[in-house]
Design an enzyme around this catalytic site. Structure first.
Site, PDB file in Angstrom:
ATOM      1  N   SER A  24       0.835  -1.207   0.000  1.00  0.00           N
ATOM      2  CA  SER A  24       0.000   0.000   0.000  1.00  0.00           C
ATOM      3  C   SER A  24       0.867   1.252   0.000  1.00  0.00           C
ATOM      4  O   SER A  24       0.362   2.357   0.132  1.00  0.00           O
ATOM      5  CB  SER A  24      -0.912   0.000   1.232  1.00  0.00           C
ATOM      6  OG  SER A  24      -0.140  -0.050   2.411  1.00  0.00           O
ATOM      7  N   ASN A 111      -1.513  -2.073  13.567  1.00  0.00           N
ATOM      8  CA  ASN A 111      -2.969  -1.868  13.598  1.00  0.00           C
ATOM      9  C   ASN A 111      -3.354  -0.578  14.322  1.00  0.00           C
ATOM     10  O   ASN A 111      -4.181   0.199  13.824  1.00  0.00           O
ATOM     11  CB  ASN A 111      -3.659  -3.073  14.238  1.00  0.00           C
ATOM     12  CG  ASN A 111      -3.475  -4.338  13.410  1.00  0.00           C
ATOM     13  OD1 ASN A 111      -3.023  -4.263  12.266  1.00  0.00           O
ATOM     14  ND2 ASN A 111      -3.800  -5.480  13.985  1.00  0.00           N
ATOM     15  N   THR A 156     -39.770  27.225  -8.714  1.00  0.00           N
ATOM     16  CA  THR A 156     -40.045  25.885  -8.206  1.00  0.00           C
ATOM     17  C   THR A 156     -40.351  25.072  -9.461  1.00  0.00           C
ATOM     18  O   THR A 156     -40.910  25.610 -10.427  1.00  0.00           O
ATOM     19  CB  THR A 156     -41.256  25.840  -7.249  1.00  0.00           C
ATOM     20  OG1 THR A 156     -42.419  26.270  -7.952  1.00  0.00           O
ATOM     21  CG2 THR A 156     -41.057  26.755  -6.037  1.00  0.00           C
ATOM     22  N   HIS A 157     -39.938  23.830  -9.482  1.00  0.00           N
ATOM     23  CA  HIS A 157     -40.070  22.988 -10.693  1.00  0.00           C
ATOM     24  C   HIS A 157     -39.337  23.605 -11.887  1.00  0.00           C
ATOM     25  O   HIS A 157     -39.685  23.312 -13.028  1.00  0.00           O
ATOM     26  CB  HIS A 157     -41.542  22.763 -11.080  1.00  0.00           C
ATOM     27  CG  HIS A 157     -42.433  22.427  -9.933  1.00  0.00           C
ATOM     28  ND1 HIS A 157     -42.703  21.137  -9.536  1.00  0.00           N
ATOM     29  CD2 HIS A 157     -43.105  23.229  -9.060  1.00  0.00           C
ATOM     30  CE1 HIS A 157     -43.513  21.149  -8.479  1.00  0.00           C
ATOM     31  NE2 HIS A 157     -43.767  22.414  -8.168  1.00  0.00           N
ATOM     32  N   ASN A 286     -17.803  28.099 -22.879  1.00  0.00           N
ATOM     33  CA  ASN A 286     -18.479  27.016 -22.155  1.00  0.00           C
ATOM     34  C   ASN A 286     -18.141  26.997 -20.667  1.00  0.00           C
ATOM     35  O   ASN A 286     -16.990  27.204 -20.289  1.00  0.00           O
ATOM     36  CB  ASN A 286     -18.096  25.668 -22.771  1.00  0.00           C
ATOM     37  CG  ASN A 286     -18.594  25.536 -24.201  1.00  0.00           C
ATOM     38  OD1 ASN A 286     -19.686  25.996 -24.527  1.00  0.00           O
ATOM     39  ND2 ASN A 286     -17.787  24.929 -25.059  1.00  0.00           N
ATOM     40  N   GLU A 291     -19.448  22.507 -15.000  1.00  0.00           N
ATOM     41  CA  GLU A 291     -19.858  21.148 -15.374  1.00  0.00           C
ATOM     42  C   GLU A 291     -19.017  20.096 -14.656  1.00  0.00           C
ATOM     43  O   GLU A 291     -19.527  19.063 -14.213  1.00  0.00           O
ATOM     44  CB  GLU A 291     -19.732  20.970 -16.886  1.00  0.00           C
ATOM     45  CG  GLU A 291     -20.704  21.843 -17.664  1.00  0.00           C
ATOM     46  CD  GLU A 291     -20.376  21.829 -19.154  1.00  0.00           C
ATOM     47  OE1 GLU A 291     -21.043  21.073 -19.869  1.00  0.00           O
ATOM     48  OE2 GLU A 291     -19.459  22.538 -19.580  1.00  0.00           O
ATOM     49  N   TYR A 318      -8.957  -6.155  13.353  1.00  0.00           N
ATOM     50  CA  TYR A 318      -8.389  -5.715  12.083  1.00  0.00           C
ATOM     51  C   TYR A 318      -8.492  -6.795  11.016  1.00  0.00           C
ATOM     52  O   TYR A 318      -8.328  -7.978  11.282  1.00  0.00           O
ATOM     53  CB  TYR A 318      -6.913  -5.331  12.272  1.00  0.00           C
ATOM     54  CG  TYR A 318      -6.257  -4.860  10.980  1.00  0.00           C
ATOM     55  CD1 TYR A 318      -6.383  -3.547  10.557  1.00  0.00           C
ATOM     56  CD2 TYR A 318      -5.540  -5.755  10.177  1.00  0.00           C
ATOM     57  CE1 TYR A 318      -5.805  -3.125   9.366  1.00  0.00           C
ATOM     58  CE2 TYR A 318      -4.955  -5.330   8.983  1.00  0.00           C
ATOM     59  CZ  TYR A 318      -5.093  -4.019   8.584  1.00  0.00           C
ATOM     60  OH  TYR A 318      -4.531  -3.608   7.412  1.00  0.00           O
ATOM     61  N   GLN A 323      -7.090  -1.968   4.653  1.00  0.00           N
ATOM     62  CA  GLN A 323      -6.045  -1.237   3.932  1.00  0.00           C
ATOM     63  C   GLN A 323      -6.652  -0.480   2.737  1.00  0.00           C
ATOM     64  O   GLN A 323      -6.068   0.476   2.247  1.00  0.00           O
ATOM     65  CB  GLN A 323      -4.968  -2.212   3.461  1.00  0.00           C
ATOM     66  CG  GLN A 323      -3.839  -1.550   2.705  1.00  0.00           C
ATOM     67  CD  GLN A 323      -2.621  -2.456   2.615  1.00  0.00           C
ATOM     68  OE1 GLN A 323      -1.885  -2.610   3.586  1.00  0.00           O
ATOM     69  NE2 GLN A 323      -2.437  -3.081   1.473  1.00  0.00           N
ATOM     70  N   LYS A 326      -7.940   3.912   2.512  1.00  0.00           N
ATOM     71  CA  LYS A 326      -7.285   5.209   2.327  1.00  0.00           C
ATOM     72  C   LYS A 326      -7.533   5.839   0.966  1.00  0.00           C
ATOM     73  O   LYS A 326      -7.765   7.046   0.857  1.00  0.00           O
ATOM     74  CB  LYS A 326      -5.788   5.068   2.566  1.00  0.00           C
ATOM     75  CG  LYS A 326      -5.464   4.803   4.015  1.00  0.00           C
ATOM     76  CD  LYS A 326      -4.084   4.233   4.189  1.00  0.00           C
ATOM     77  CE  LYS A 326      -4.025   3.253   5.330  1.00  0.00           C
ATOM     78  NZ  LYS A 326      -4.711   1.972   5.053  1.00  0.00           N
TER      79      LYS A 326
HETATM   80  N1  ARG Z   1      -0.856  -1.095   5.626  1.00  0.00           N
HETATM   81  C1  ARG Z   1      -1.752  -1.607   6.596  1.00  0.00           C
HETATM   82  C2  ARG Z   1      -3.118  -0.909   6.447  1.00  0.00           C
HETATM   83  O1  ARG Z   1      -3.162   0.088   5.844  1.00  0.00           O
HETATM   84  C3  ARG Z   1      -1.239  -1.393   7.957  1.00  0.00           C
HETATM   85  C4  ARG Z   1      -1.787  -2.337   8.964  1.00  0.00           C
HETATM   86  C5  ARG Z   1      -1.304  -3.703   8.706  1.00  0.00           C
HETATM   87  N2  ARG Z   1      -1.687  -4.578   9.772  1.00  0.00           N
HETATM   88  C6  ARG Z   1      -1.647  -5.876   9.626  1.00  0.00           C
HETATM   89  N3  ARG Z   1      -2.037  -6.595  10.639  1.00  0.00           N
HETATM   90  N4  ARG Z   1      -1.258  -6.473   8.523  1.00  0.00           N
HETATM   91  O2  ARG Z   1      -4.119  -1.402   6.902  1.00  0.00           O
END
Ligand code: ARG
Length: 460
Positions: A24, A111, A156-157, A286, A291, A318, A323, A326
């Site tokens: 990640s 975690n 309205t409408h 435009n 838009e 967890y 993951q 994000k």
């Molecule tokens: N990169 C992981 C996440 O974003 C971090 C946590 C990983 N924890 C684990 N038990 N593998 O969730």
């Protein structure tokens, strides 16, 4: 050799595909600053509690500081094999300070670490978005200041309904944005608790001080339950819900901008800076920015959906599913920042065409309600009867394309004999607008008060 973090139990390295699906780092490197800050707070606390020597703590603090500088200077090499920001930082720390680096992760897990970083990042982002929201409110209020006497049809409408002032219409969005800011503020308040010290899921046997890290990181308090601390992402969902709703508000406003710029309306002109031309039709200007803002709501709602569906049905605590939390949040934050800036730019530059707006109020019998109200007020007709009489007068005028004020008194009296000359006074749009003095109404004097009050509530 397999992984340096947990290689003990493994004999072979992961497959290349495993590495790709697992990594990640390309996403979570974005909160390197929050990660380093949280690690520094953790190490300081470990030292304070006698779990780490002062020497090790000093080495860790300095090493982390150096890593921050390397990242900011673009000198840090991120590695997908090291999965995420947490392990990239820790691995570099080991290169820099040796064995002490391995002590940083005492009484901590990725975690609680990731949950902490993410909360810090969302908190910072809310603060940045709040400033952009205030900028947009200020731009709307500045436009409103100049247009308190500008009458336009209210709809309205999307059918002409009653005259309003352009300032009043703009203030409606100032209110919506005020509630959007309130929603982000609520989200911020609820998310501002520290997961740090929850460790993997159950807490830790080390004598840590969670209050201390919470305080150091600006959290109100440690989260009460270690399982909850590492496994909920409701704060991110709330953030995306607030973002989606704001996106919907911006989208509605953009749609109005598009309508106001269209040939049938021409109520406003956007600046060259916020429009585009056509590669074939030389006459075109435009409203692309509007838009695009109108469309961005789709991404925001999509992000909310994505995270809700990731979280649905996940057992505690967890799971690596999380993951995936994000990317939608980062994307939504970037989308919103851009959409807000574009909207503020359009509002700052837009020019109202007062003549066109005024002219549009003469079509569509906008003062029919004023006429009915006069029948109630002066002749004491029940509103329903007044409505009926007015409807007949509108039909009469419409039959030969006239305005209500163009009916003669005799024609009016043919429908309701007690009508007098005075009725013509309420048929102008200026009178109509000026009469709507109820609290929150469109009368210019009310709107001027409302602008002042909004500046006080939102911008002071
Ligand atoms: N990169 C992981 C996440 O974003 C971090 C946590 C990983 N924890 C684990 N038990 N593998 O969730």
């Amino acid at each position: 050799p397999s992984n340096t973090m947990w290689g003990g139990r493994f004999t072979t390295a992961p497959s290349e595909v495993m590495e790709r699906i697992n990594a990640s780092i390309d996403v979570d490197r974005r909160f390197y600053a929050q990660d380093i800050r949280a690690s520094q707070a953790h190490a300081a606390m470990l030292a304070e509690c006698g779990i780490l020597t002062q020497d090790d703590n000093t080495a860790i603090q300095d090493g982390l500081e150096r890593i921050r500088q390397e990242i900011e200077a673009g000198e840090f090499t991120f590695s997908a094999a090291l999965e995420d920001i947490h392990m990239n930082v820790e691995s570099r720390l080991r290169e820099l300070i040796g064995e002490a680096a391995g002590r940083l992760h005492t009484a901590r897990s990725r975690n609680d670490q990731v949950a902490t970083d993410f909360r810090l990042w969302v908190r910072d982002t809310i603060d940045a978005l709040d400033a952009l929201l205030a900028d947009l409110q200020a731009a709307l209020l500045d436009q409103a200041d100049a247009e308190t006497e500008t009458v336009m049809p209210g709809y309205t409408h999307l059918q002409a309904a009653q005259p309003v002032t352009f300032a009043h219409h703009l203030l409606a969005y100032v209110e919506m944005l005020g509630r959007d800011r309130g929603r982000f503020a609520d989200c911020r308040k609820r998310l501002n608790e520290s997961p740090l010290g929850a460790a993997a899921l159950a807490g830790t046997g080390f004598p840590i001080d969670r209050e201390m890290t919470a305080r150091a990181l600006g959290f109100e308090r440690p989260m009460a339950n270690s399982l909850d601390a590492v496994s909920d992402r409701d704060f991110a969902v709330e953030f995306l819900a607030a973002a989606s709703l704001l996106g919907v508000h911006l989208s509605r406003f953009s749609e109005e901008i598009v309508i106001w710029c269209s040939e049938g309306f021409r109520f406003i002109q956007l600046s060259d800076a916020f429009t585009t031309g056509s590669s074939i039709m030389p006459q075109k200007k435009n409203p692309d920015a509007a838009e695009l803002v109108r469309a961005k709501a789709g991404r925001l709602v999509g992000a909310l959906n994505a995270l809700l569906i990731v979280m649905k049905g996940l057992p505690l605590a967890y799971g690596k599913d999380m993951q995936e939390d994000k990317e939608p949040v980062f994307e939504a934050a970037d989308t919103l920042a851009l959409a807000l800036s574009a909207t503020t730019g359009m509002v700052r530059d837009m020019k109202a065409d007062r003549e066109r707006m005024r002219a549009a109020t003469t079509k569509g019998y906008l003062t029919a309600t004023d006429l009915a109200d006069w029948l109630v007020r002066v002749l004491n007709l029940p509103f329903r009867d007044a409505h009926h009489v007015t409807g007949a007068l509108v039909a009469r005028a419409e039959a030969d394309g006239r305005d209500l004020a163009e009916l003669s008194l005799a024609e009016m009296q043919a429908v309701e004999p007690r009508i007098t000359e005075d009725i013509y006074e309420v048929l102008t749009v200026e009178r109509s607008v000026a009469s709507r003095r109820s609290q929150g109404g469109t009368a210019p004097e009310r709107v001027r008060e409302a602008i002042a009050a909004a500046r006080e509530r939102f911008l002071s």
